[in-house]
Design a protein around this motif. Sequence first.
Motif, PDB file in Angstrom:
ATOM      1  N   ARG A 156       3.831  15.375   0.474  1.00  0.00           N
ATOM      2  CA  ARG A 156       4.451  15.914  -0.733  1.00  0.00           C
ATOM      3  C   ARG A 156       5.442  17.012  -0.367  1.00  0.00           C
ATOM      4  NH1 ARG A 156       1.452  17.868  -6.331  1.00  0.00           N
ATOM      5  NH2 ARG A 156       3.302  18.798  -7.321  1.00  0.00           N
ATOM      6  N   LYS A 190       6.658  12.546  -3.682  1.00  0.00           N
ATOM      7  CA  LYS A 190       5.322  12.239  -3.173  1.00  0.00           C
ATOM      8  C   LYS A 190       5.340  10.868  -2.496  1.00  0.00           C
ATOM      9  CE  LYS A 190       2.767  14.572  -6.898  1.00  0.00           C
ATOM     10  NZ  LYS A 190       1.797  14.343  -8.005  1.00  0.00           N
ATOM     11  N   ASP A 226      -0.993  11.006   2.811  1.00  0.00           N
ATOM     12  CA  ASP A 226      -0.235  11.537   1.678  1.00  0.00           C
ATOM     13  C   ASP A 226       0.718  12.624   2.156  1.00  0.00           C
ATOM     14  OD1 ASP A 226      -1.476  10.438  -1.011  1.00  0.00           O
ATOM     15  OD2 ASP A 226      -3.157  10.813   0.347  1.00  0.00           O
ATOM     16  N   ARG A 243       7.782   6.361 -10.394  1.00  0.00           N
ATOM     17  CA  ARG A 243       7.052   5.801  -9.262  1.00  0.00           C
ATOM     18  C   ARG A 243       7.673   4.465  -8.854  1.00  0.00           C
ATOM     19  NH1 ARG A 243       4.032   8.655 -12.372  1.00  0.00           N
ATOM     20  NH2 ARG A 243       4.147   7.112 -14.044  1.00  0.00           N
ATOM     21  N   HIS A 276       2.450   8.035  -0.720  1.00  0.00           N
ATOM     22  CA  HIS A 276       1.086   7.655  -0.377  1.00  0.00           C
ATOM     23  C   HIS A 276       1.113   6.330   0.368  1.00  0.00           C
ATOM     24  CE1 HIS A 276      -3.222   6.907  -0.603  1.00  0.00           C
ATOM     25  NE2 HIS A 276      -2.914   5.673  -0.948  1.00  0.00           N
ATOM     26  N   ASP A 331      -5.881   6.801   4.573  1.00  0.00           N
ATOM     27  CA  ASP A 331      -4.974   7.245   3.520  1.00  0.00           C
ATOM     28  C   ASP A 331      -4.106   8.369   4.070  1.00  0.00           C
ATOM     29  OD1 ASP A 331      -5.747   5.548   1.486  1.00  0.00           O
ATOM     30  OD2 ASP A 331      -7.339   6.882   0.780  1.00  0.00           O
ATOM     31  N   GLY A 389      -1.613   3.611   2.245  1.00  0.00           N
ATOM     32  CA  GLY A 389      -2.979   3.206   2.545  1.00  0.00           C
ATOM     33  C   GLY A 389      -2.965   2.075   3.557  1.00  0.00           C
ATOM     34  N   SER A 435       0.813  -1.208   0.000  1.00  0.00           N
ATOM     35  CA  SER A 435       0.000   0.000   0.000  1.00  0.00           C
ATOM     36  C   SER A 435       0.852   1.266   0.000  1.00  0.00           C
ATOM     37  CB  SER A 435      -0.917   0.015   1.230  1.00  0.00           C
ATOM     38  OG  SER A 435      -0.146   0.061   2.418  1.00  0.00           O
ATOM     39  N   LYS A 452       3.271   3.857  -1.839  1.00  0.00           N
ATOM     40  CA  LYS A 452       3.631   4.321  -3.176  1.00  0.00           C
ATOM     41  C   LYS A 452       4.505   5.562  -3.064  1.00  0.00           C
ATOM     42  CE  LYS A 452      -0.750   2.681  -5.135  1.00  0.00           C
ATOM     43  NZ  LYS A 452      -1.995   3.068  -5.832  1.00  0.00           N
ATOM     44  N   ASN A 453       5.600   5.574  -3.797  1.00  0.00           N
ATOM     45  CA  ASN A 453       6.518   6.707  -3.824  1.00  0.00           C
ATOM     46  C   ASN A 453       6.629   7.246  -5.245  1.00  0.00           C
ATOM     47  OD1 ASN A 453       8.071   6.509  -0.988  1.00  0.00           O
ATOM     48  ND2 ASN A 453       7.736   4.446  -1.776  1.00  0.00           N
TER      49      ASN A 453
END
Length: 299
Positions: A77, A64, A75, A298, A66, A73, A68, A33, A35-36
């Motif tokens: 940045r 960024k 986030d 990503r 994220h 969630d 989950g 879950s 994410k970069n």
Amino acid sequence: LFHFLFIEQSYYVLMKKLVLAFGMVNGLVFAKSLKNEVYINLFSGRLPGIRSVTLRPNLNVGYKLHAGIKRFDVDFRADGYYGSADTGSGTEKNKLLQLNLKAVGLYNFYEDKHSKIGIGLFAKDYQPLTSFKPSITSSQVIQYGAEEKEIPTNDTYNFGSRLRASYHYKKIESSVFTDIYFYGNRVAPNLVPYAPLLSIGTKDKLFLIGDVENPKLALNLDMRFYFERKYGNKIFTSHDGLAGTKREFDLTVGFMYYITKKLDFHVETYGFNNLNRGNSSTLPSGFKDGVYAGFGYRF
């Protein structure tokens, strides 16, 4: 005694294995879950700077994240800018300009395979990386009959609450959100800081070639509308009405080409516009616009 020590040692080994297994499972779940994204952009245009200066960035580097976790969630940045700035003491070139930080945490009280609705908190911080003399002073700020109080400020952060609804399926990724500001200021495109009351925004991605699972070419659209908090206790006034005044409208449009599923090339154009400012009913006052292009990766 030896029997007791054997049982205790066996219990210790069992607990150690359980903790290790739990850690591995939890790590795998979290990793799936997480994410970069890192990106780099070349800029041509102008941005409003936190110390009421006009930024003319040449380079933007960002990150960024994220995460989950069940119904939550998170986030984060970070954006750094390098280039020139138009300040109260003239144009200064080849400077580290500004670092923008933003964090959002949401609890999704509704969630299905393709959509989410969540509520939570956000925080933003804008740090000048070089000390500049402001381009405007208090005497240069336009005030509307004491309905608004807009003055240069040293505040660099704000926070509030966010309500968001998001949807993704086949050719579309879309989210609509409303931010209610508890505290802080924002520098408008005409370089005047103001206290936002709330903002309404959308972020949309339409896949022209490919889809959500196998993207190839996408159209990006990002819109944001800001209301300004009124000064004093006035609720209904002649300028706009209830609680706040229309202050700013921002629009970003661009294309993203996916070289691979993880690597993309993108081109974006943006316009930050003041509302209810200046003497003309047809021409914007003190707007900031530009274009940037770069690569994102990503992982």
